[in-house]
Scaffold this active site. Sequence first.
Site, PDB file in Angstrom:
ATOM      1  N   TYR A   1       0.960  -1.182  -0.031  1.00 15.37           N
ATOM      2  CA  TYR A   1      -0.183  -0.115  -0.069  1.00 15.37           C
ATOM      3  C   TYR A   1       0.359   1.431   0.225  1.00 15.37           C
ATOM      4  CZ  TYR A   1      -4.088  -2.461   0.974  1.00 15.37           C
ATOM      5  OH  TYR A   1      -5.399  -4.217   1.015  1.00 15.37           O
TER       6      TYR A   1
ATOM      7  N   SER B   1      -6.451 -14.122   0.700  1.00 15.12           N
ATOM      8  CA  SER B   1      -7.164 -12.782   0.592  1.00 15.12           C
ATOM      9  C   SER B   1      -7.342 -13.458  -0.963  1.00 15.12           C
ATOM     10  CB  SER B   1      -6.254 -11.620   1.021  1.00 15.12           C
ATOM     11  OG  SER B   1      -7.188 -10.898   0.093  1.00 15.12           O
ATOM     12  N   ASN B   2      -8.748 -13.502  -1.425  1.00 12.43           N
ATOM     13  CA  ASN B   2      -8.896 -13.721  -2.982  1.00 12.43           C
ATOM     14  C   ASN B   2      -8.700 -15.043  -3.017  1.00 12.43           C
ATOM     15  OD1 ASN B   2      -9.486 -10.612  -3.822  1.00 12.43           O
ATOM     16  ND2 ASN B   2      -7.013 -10.321  -3.113  1.00 12.43           N
TER      17      ASN B   2
ATOM     18  N   ASP C   1     -23.940   7.508  -6.492  1.00 11.52           N
ATOM     19  CA  ASP C   1     -23.070   7.337  -8.269  1.00 11.52           C
ATOM     20  C   ASP C   1     -24.375   7.213  -8.738  1.00 11.52           C
ATOM     21  OD1 ASP C   1     -22.552   6.593 -10.637  1.00 11.52           O
ATOM     22  OD2 ASP C   1     -20.918   5.582 -10.287  1.00 11.52           O
TER      23      ASP C   1
HETATM   24  N1  LIG Z   1      -7.221  -7.515  -0.476  1.00 14.22           N
HETATM   25  C1  LIG Z   1      -7.866  -7.247  -1.154  1.00 14.22           C
HETATM   26  O1  LIG Z   1      -7.320  -7.433  -2.185  1.00 14.22           O
HETATM   27  C2  LIG Z   1      -8.065  -5.446  -0.950  1.00 14.22           C
HETATM   28  C3  LIG Z   1      -8.174  -4.656  -2.315  1.00 14.22           C
HETATM   29  C4  LIG Z   1      -8.367  -3.375  -2.127  1.00 14.22           C
HETATM   30  C5  LIG Z   1      -8.754  -3.312  -0.722  1.00 14.22           C
HETATM   31  N2  LIG Z   1      -7.934  -4.020   0.271  1.00 14.22           N
HETATM   32  C6  LIG Z   1      -8.398  -3.422   1.510  1.00 14.22           C
HETATM   33  O2  LIG Z   1      -9.897  -2.853   2.150  1.00 14.22           O
HETATM   34  C7  LIG Z   1     -10.403  -1.727   2.372  1.00 14.22           C
HETATM   35  C8  LIG Z   1     -11.163  -1.265   1.678  1.00 14.22           C
HETATM   36  O3  LIG Z   1     -10.305  -1.117   0.076  1.00 14.22           O
HETATM   37  P1  LIG Z   1     -11.280   0.673  -0.463  1.00 14.22           P
HETATM   38  O4  LIG Z   1     -10.841   1.509  -0.217  1.00 14.22           O
HETATM   39  O5  LIG Z   1     -11.483   0.348  -2.308  1.00 14.22           O
HETATM   40  O6  LIG Z   1     -12.758   0.431   0.278  1.00 14.22           O
HETATM   41  P2  LIG Z   1     -14.201   1.513   0.192  1.00 14.22           P
HETATM   42  O7  LIG Z   1     -14.158   1.737   2.035  1.00 14.22           O
HETATM   43  O8  LIG Z   1     -14.984   0.936  -0.564  1.00 14.22           O
HETATM   44  O9  LIG Z   1     -13.378   2.028  -0.436  1.00 14.22           O
HETATM   45  C9  LIG Z   1     -13.267   3.699  -0.248  1.00 14.22           C
HETATM   46  C10 LIG Z   1     -13.862   4.705  -0.552  1.00 14.22           C
HETATM   47  O10 LIG Z   1     -15.209   4.897   0.052  1.00 14.22           O
HETATM   48  C11 LIG Z   1     -15.368   6.239  -0.347  1.00 14.22           C
HETATM   49  N3  LIG Z   1     -16.495   6.735   1.210  1.00 14.22           N
HETATM   50  C12 LIG Z   1     -16.460   5.900   2.055  1.00 14.22           C
HETATM   51  N4  LIG Z   1     -17.731   6.536   3.312  1.00 14.22           N
HETATM   52  C13 LIG Z   1     -18.505   7.152   2.319  1.00 14.22           C
HETATM   53  C14 LIG Z   1     -19.119   8.355   2.262  1.00 14.22           C
HETATM   54  N5  LIG Z   1     -20.005   8.149   3.586  1.00 14.22           N
HETATM   55  N6  LIG Z   1     -19.723   8.856   1.267  1.00 14.22           N
HETATM   56  C15 LIG Z   1     -18.798   8.587   0.241  1.00 14.22           C
HETATM   57  N7  LIG Z   1     -17.892   8.275  -0.095  1.00 14.22           N
HETATM   58  C16 LIG Z   1     -17.645   7.048   1.025  1.00 14.22           C
HETATM   59  C17 LIG Z   1     -14.260   6.985   0.513  1.00 14.22           C
HETATM   60  O11 LIG Z   1     -14.206   8.569   0.222  1.00 14.22           O
HETATM   61  P3  LIG Z   1     -13.488   9.216   1.240  1.00 14.22           P
HETATM   62  O12 LIG Z   1     -11.716   8.834   1.373  1.00 14.22           O
HETATM   63  O13 LIG Z   1     -13.515  10.565   1.175  1.00 14.22           O
HETATM   64  O14 LIG Z   1     -14.111   8.992   1.909  1.00 14.22           O
HETATM   65  C18 LIG Z   1     -13.359   6.210  -0.613  1.00 14.22           C
HETATM   66  O15 LIG Z   1     -13.116   6.820  -2.027  1.00 14.22           O
HETATM   67  C19 LIG Z   1      -8.694  -1.132   1.585  1.00 14.22           C
HETATM   68  O16 LIG Z   1      -8.177   0.298   2.832  1.00 14.22           O
HETATM   69  C20 LIG Z   1      -7.448  -2.078   1.881  1.00 14.22           C
HETATM   70  O17 LIG Z   1      -7.817  -1.983   3.075  1.00 14.22           O
HETATM   71  C21 LIG Z   1      -8.454  -5.389   0.144  1.00 14.22           C
END
Ligand SMILES: NC(=O)c1ccc[n+]([C@@H]2O[C@H](COP(=O)([O-])OP(=O)(O)OC[C@H]3O[C@@H](n4cnc5c(N)ncnc54)[C@H](OP(=O)(O)O)[C@@H]3O)[C@@H](O)[C@H]2O)c1
Length: 304
Positions: A50, A146-147, A228
């Site tokens: 990350y 994972s995955n 969206d």
């Molecule tokens: N194992 C894997 O392969 C894998 C892959 C990807 C991610 N991950 C893990 O999963 C975590 C989450 O992934 P992600 O960041 O893709 O997930 P997510 O939480 O679905 O997406 C984050 C996005 O959602 C937005 N968001 C959250 N709350 C909101 C709200 N109330 N209104 C509008 N937008 C909102 C955030 O904007 P704001 O920042 O403006 O709140 C950000 O742009 C990562 O940090 C990582 O630890 C794991």
Amino acid sequence: MQSVQVGALRLPAIAVGCMYLDRIGEAERREFIAAALGEGMNFFDHADIYGGGECESAFGEAFAKLNIPRDSIVLQSKCGIVPGKMFDFSEKHIVESVEGSLKRLRTDYLDGLLLHRPDALMQPEEVAAAFDKLERQGKVRYFGVSNMHPYQIELLKSCVRQPLVADQLQFSPAHAGMISCGTEANMLTEGGISRDGYILDYCRLHGIAVQAWSPFRYGFFEGVFLGDPKFQKLNDVLEKIGKKYSVDKAAAVAAWILRHPAKTQVITGTTKVGHLLDIAKGADVAITREEWYEIYLSAGHILP
Ligand SMILES: NC(=O)c1ccc[n+]([C@@H]2O[C@H](COP(=O)([O-])OP(=O)(O)OC[C@H]3O[C@@H](n4cnc5c(N)ncnc54)[C@H](OP(=O)(O)O)[C@@H]3O)[C@@H](O)[C@H]2O)c1
């Protein structure tokens, strides 16, 4: 905060994903981590890749300044991806990756380590050797994946001694193939195709916790469905159900994920304190069966 069983640990149902922690300033980061801890969210999900390692470093620096005991938080990281090049589950890579994470996080142990994405050249003996070494040295306390689909886990289990306690998988109302392959079983529908080898049932049968990544996204990082217009119906339903429980749409999503009887943890990705605290409210909301299905259908899924 509601908790979820992950191996021997009970962990907060809402986990703090740290994939974007390098995108905020140092003071903001400290405030973010402190706010999470204040709400009982003491589980932080990392990966060696990350921000090219910057996210772990940024967390390590901020946490050190907060002066909070290490054993009051749970640190999970991942390894096995060499970005843009290959996946690598060799013993050497796994061990060196963990050593890098420990250095960057400024800690002498990880609570948990996940293998990030299945390596086509995976040799379970090598993974087992790496896990044994890391466990013996006290550098990692629990292991997971994972995955991965069930047969990849079974292959690992043929050599790995430690229980694999979690599978981190993409899961949201807009990315729910793990559900539709079950509800549309034996149908000629798109949703009936299993892309994951029926991993959800497998995890339930084997007591493996599902960690839902990207709970607010659709596609492969195509975007966030909250707000969206492409997902107008889903947003309208989330708004309506959220209103009923006095929470926002993001909390309604968290409540939807947690309503499933699999042992699911929500891995959030926000770096905004306000959003994190709003999402956390979803852990205390128990939506009804009817509401769960209404959200599912409004995301475009079908019931045959
Ligand atoms: N194992 C894997 O392969 C894998 C892959 C990807 C991610 N991950 C893990 O999963 C975590 C989450 O992934 P992600 O960041 O893709 O997930 P997510 O939480 O679905 O997406 C984050 C996005 O959602 C937005 N968001 C959250 N709350 C909101 C709200 N109330 N209104 C509008 N937008 C909102 C955030 O904007 P704001 O920042 O403006 O709140 C950000 O742009 C990562 O940090 C990582 O630890 C794991």
